[in-house]
Design a protein around this motif. Structure first.
Motif, PDB file in Angstrom:
ATOM      1  N   VAL A   1      70.144 -30.575  52.394  1.00 20.16           N
ATOM      2  CA  VAL A   1      68.920 -29.772  52.293  1.00 20.16           C
ATOM      3  C   VAL A   1      68.930 -28.939  51.015  1.00 20.16           C
ATOM      4  N   GLU A   2      70.065 -28.313  50.742  1.00 23.52           N
ATOM      5  CA  GLU A   2      70.177 -27.483  49.547  1.00 23.52           C
ATOM      6  C   GLU A   2      70.115 -28.332  48.282  1.00 23.52           C
ATOM      7  N   LYS A   3      70.678 -29.517  48.330  1.00 25.00           N
ATOM      8  CA  LYS A   3      70.647 -30.429  47.181  1.00 25.00           C
ATOM      9  C   LYS A   3      69.201 -30.776  46.792  1.00 25.00           C
ATOM     10  N   TYR A   4      68.330 -30.878  47.791  1.00 28.26           N
ATOM     11  CA  TYR A   4      66.933 -31.254  47.531  1.00 28.26           C
ATOM     12  C   TYR A   4      65.986 -30.056  47.423  1.00 28.26           C
ATOM     13  N   GLY A   5      66.550 -28.846  47.304  1.00 25.54           N
ATOM     14  CA  GLY A   5      65.734 -27.703  46.940  1.00 25.54           C
ATOM     15  C   GLY A   5      65.207 -26.807  48.034  1.00 25.54           C
ATOM     16  N   SER A   6      65.772 -26.885  49.233  1.00 26.61           N
ATOM     17  CA  SER A   6      65.373 -25.950  50.282  1.00 26.61           C
ATOM     18  C   SER A   6      66.494 -24.944  50.493  1.00 26.61           C
ATOM     19  N   LYS A   7      66.151 -23.840  51.111  1.00 28.38           N
ATOM     20  CA  LYS A   7      67.131 -22.793  51.415  1.00 28.38           C
ATOM     21  C   LYS A   7      67.571 -22.974  52.861  1.00 28.38           C
ATOM     22  N   TYR A   8      68.836 -22.683  53.123  1.00 28.87           N
ATOM     23  CA  TYR A   8      69.426 -22.839  54.451  1.00 28.87           C
ATOM     24  C   TYR A   8      70.241 -21.592  54.748  1.00 28.87           C
ATOM     25  N   VAL A   9      70.036 -21.016  55.917  1.00 28.40           N
ATOM     26  CA  VAL A   9      70.811 -19.844  56.330  1.00 28.40           C
ATOM     27  C   VAL A   9      71.266 -20.018  57.774  1.00 28.40           C
ATOM     28  N   VAL A  10      72.338 -19.326  58.110  1.00 26.88           N
ATOM     29  CA  VAL A  10      72.827 -19.266  59.488  1.00 26.88           C
ATOM     30  C   VAL A  10      72.616 -17.838  59.961  1.00 26.88           C
ATOM     31  N   CYS A  11      71.990 -17.681  61.116  1.00 25.68           N
ATOM     32  CA  CYS A  11      71.734 -16.355  61.687  1.00 25.68           C
ATOM     33  C   CYS A  11      72.348 -16.274  63.080  1.00 25.68           C
ATOM     34  N   LYS A  12      72.991 -15.128  63.343  1.00 25.27           N
ATOM     35  CA  LYS A  12      73.646 -14.923  64.632  1.00 25.27           C
ATOM     36  C   LYS A  12      73.052 -13.756  65.413  1.00 25.27           C
ATOM     37  N   SER A  13      71.950 -13.199  64.897  1.00 19.61           N
ATOM     38  CA  SER A  13      71.313 -12.072  65.580  1.00 19.61           C
ATOM     39  C   SER A  13      69.881 -11.937  65.070  1.00 19.61           C
ATOM     40  N   VAL A  14      69.095 -11.171  65.799  1.00 18.48           N
ATOM     41  CA  VAL A  14      67.727 -10.879  65.362  1.00 18.48           C
ATOM     42  C   VAL A  14      67.762 -10.099  64.049  1.00 18.48           C
ATOM     43  N   GLU A  15      68.740  -9.221  63.914  1.00 17.08           N
ATOM     44  CA  GLU A  15      68.853  -8.425  62.688  1.00 17.08           C
ATOM     45  C   GLU A  15      69.072  -9.321  61.470  1.00 17.08           C
ATOM     46  N   GLU A  16      70.011 -10.264  61.566  1.00 17.33           N
ATOM     47  CA  GLU A  16      70.249 -11.188  60.458  1.00 17.33           C
ATOM     48  C   GLU A  16      69.004 -12.023  60.179  1.00 17.33           C
ATOM     49  N   PHE A  17      68.366 -12.490  61.236  1.00 18.12           N
ATOM     50  CA  PHE A  17      67.154 -13.298  61.103  1.00 18.12           C
ATOM     51  C   PHE A  17      66.060 -12.514  60.379  1.00 18.12           C
ATOM     52  N   SER A  18      65.834 -11.277  60.786  1.00 20.32           N
ATOM     53  CA  SER A  18      64.764 -10.478  60.180  1.00 20.32           C
ATOM     54  C   SER A  18      65.039 -10.217  58.703  1.00 20.32           C
ATOM     55  N   VAL A  19      66.297  -9.959  58.359  1.00 17.65           N
ATOM     56  CA  VAL A  19      66.651  -9.746  56.949  1.00 17.65           C
ATOM     57  C   VAL A  19      66.358 -11.002  56.140  1.00 17.65           C
ATOM     58  N   GLU A  20      66.772 -12.154  56.649  1.00 11.12           N
ATOM     59  CA  GLU A  20      66.563 -13.416  55.920  1.00 11.12           C
ATOM     60  C   GLU A  20      65.077 -13.743  55.776  1.00 11.12           C
ATOM     61  N   ILE A  21      64.321 -13.570  56.832  1.00  7.75           N
ATOM     62  CA  ILE A  21      62.873 -13.851  56.783  1.00  7.75           C
ATOM     63  C   ILE A  21      62.171 -12.906  55.807  1.00  7.75           C
ATOM     64  N   ASN A  22      62.446 -11.617  55.936  1.00  6.46           N
ATOM     65  CA  ASN A  22      61.807 -10.641  55.048  1.00  6.46           C
ATOM     66  C   ASN A  22      62.165 -10.905  53.588  1.00  6.46           C
ATOM     67  N   ARG A  23      63.420 -11.218  53.333  1.00 10.44           N
ATOM     68  CA  ARG A  23      63.870 -11.517  51.968  1.00 10.44           C
ATOM     69  C   ARG A  23      63.171 -12.772  51.434  1.00 10.44           C
ATOM     70  N   TYR A  24      63.086 -13.795  52.260  1.00 13.30           N
ATOM     71  CA  TYR A  24      62.479 -15.059  51.838  1.00 13.30           C
ATOM     72  C   TYR A  24      60.976 -14.908  51.580  1.00 13.30           C
ATOM     73  N   LEU A  25      60.312 -14.132  52.415  1.00  9.05           N
ATOM     74  CA  LEU A  25      58.854 -13.991  52.283  1.00  9.05           C
ATOM     75  C   LEU A  25      58.435 -12.896  51.304  1.00  9.05           C
ATOM     76  N   ALA A  26      59.383 -12.125  50.790  1.00  2.76           N
ATOM     77  CA  ALA A  26      59.051 -11.064  49.821  1.00  2.76           C
ATOM     78  C   ALA A  26      58.506 -11.706  48.553  1.00  2.76           C
ATOM     79  N   ARG A  27      57.445 -11.129  48.030  1.00  5.15           N
ATOM     80  CA  ARG A  27      56.823 -11.695  46.817  1.00  5.15           C
ATOM     81  C   ARG A  27      57.354 -11.045  45.584  1.00  5.15           C
TER      82      ARG A  27
END
Length: 153
Positions: free
Chosen positions: A127-153
């Motif tokens: 997935v990363e080789k073809y240009g997408s981002k991949y993350v592992v999340c183990k909590s809502v807190e980690e998930f929210s950080v990753e989503i907010n970071r990814y969607l930040a303009r």
């Protein structure tokens, strides 16, 4: 801790193999093992609820979705779903929005103290080789950080 959990799992499996008699395992031990960590599904459901509250438009448009790739399939179902395109190791969730030069964000959900299987790591590399981002999340807190970071303009 890992040895205690392994012992519990082994005793539980042995009890099931011997006719489902789990009475040999003390109820306190069963409860303690169940409470040790939340189920991956519970974490993922909480993450989806968080996403719906914080990004209602994207949720309504279906931009974050679960990839139903798990489970045991009986009979010919395993072969059929493979022919339909199921691939080992695929992430649990996809946020299908290109941002920051990535094609999409793939999210693998894991319980605390649990890790990716080899096929998941291999799929991540592709997935990363073809240009997408991949993350592992183990909590809502980690998930929210990753989503907010990814969607930040």
């Amino acid at each position: 801790m890992a040895n205690k959990r392994d012992t519990f799992n082994k005793r539980l499996l042995d009890a099931i193999r011997n006719g489902g008699n789990i009475k040999s395992i003390p109820a306190k031990t069963v409860r303690k093992a169940a409470e040790a960590a939340p189920y991956e599904s519970d974490i993922q459901q909480a993450c989806i609820r968080w996403f719906h509250r914080n990004y209602p438009q994207l949720a309504q448009e279906g931009m974050l979705f679960h990839i139903a790739n798990e489970g045991i399939r009986l009979g010919g179902m395993g072969a059929r779903v493979k022919r339909e395109g199921v691939v080992k190791g695929v992430a649990d969730l996809c946020l299908s929005i290109p941002m920051h030069g990535y094609g999409a964000l793939y999210i693998e959900m894991k319980r605390p103290k649990c890790y990716q299987r080899p096929e998941q790591k291999a799929w991540q590399a592709s997935v990363e080789k073809y240009g997408s981002k991949y993350v592992v999340c183990k909590s809502v807190e980690e998930f929210s950080v990753e989503i907010n970071r990814y969607l930040a303009r």
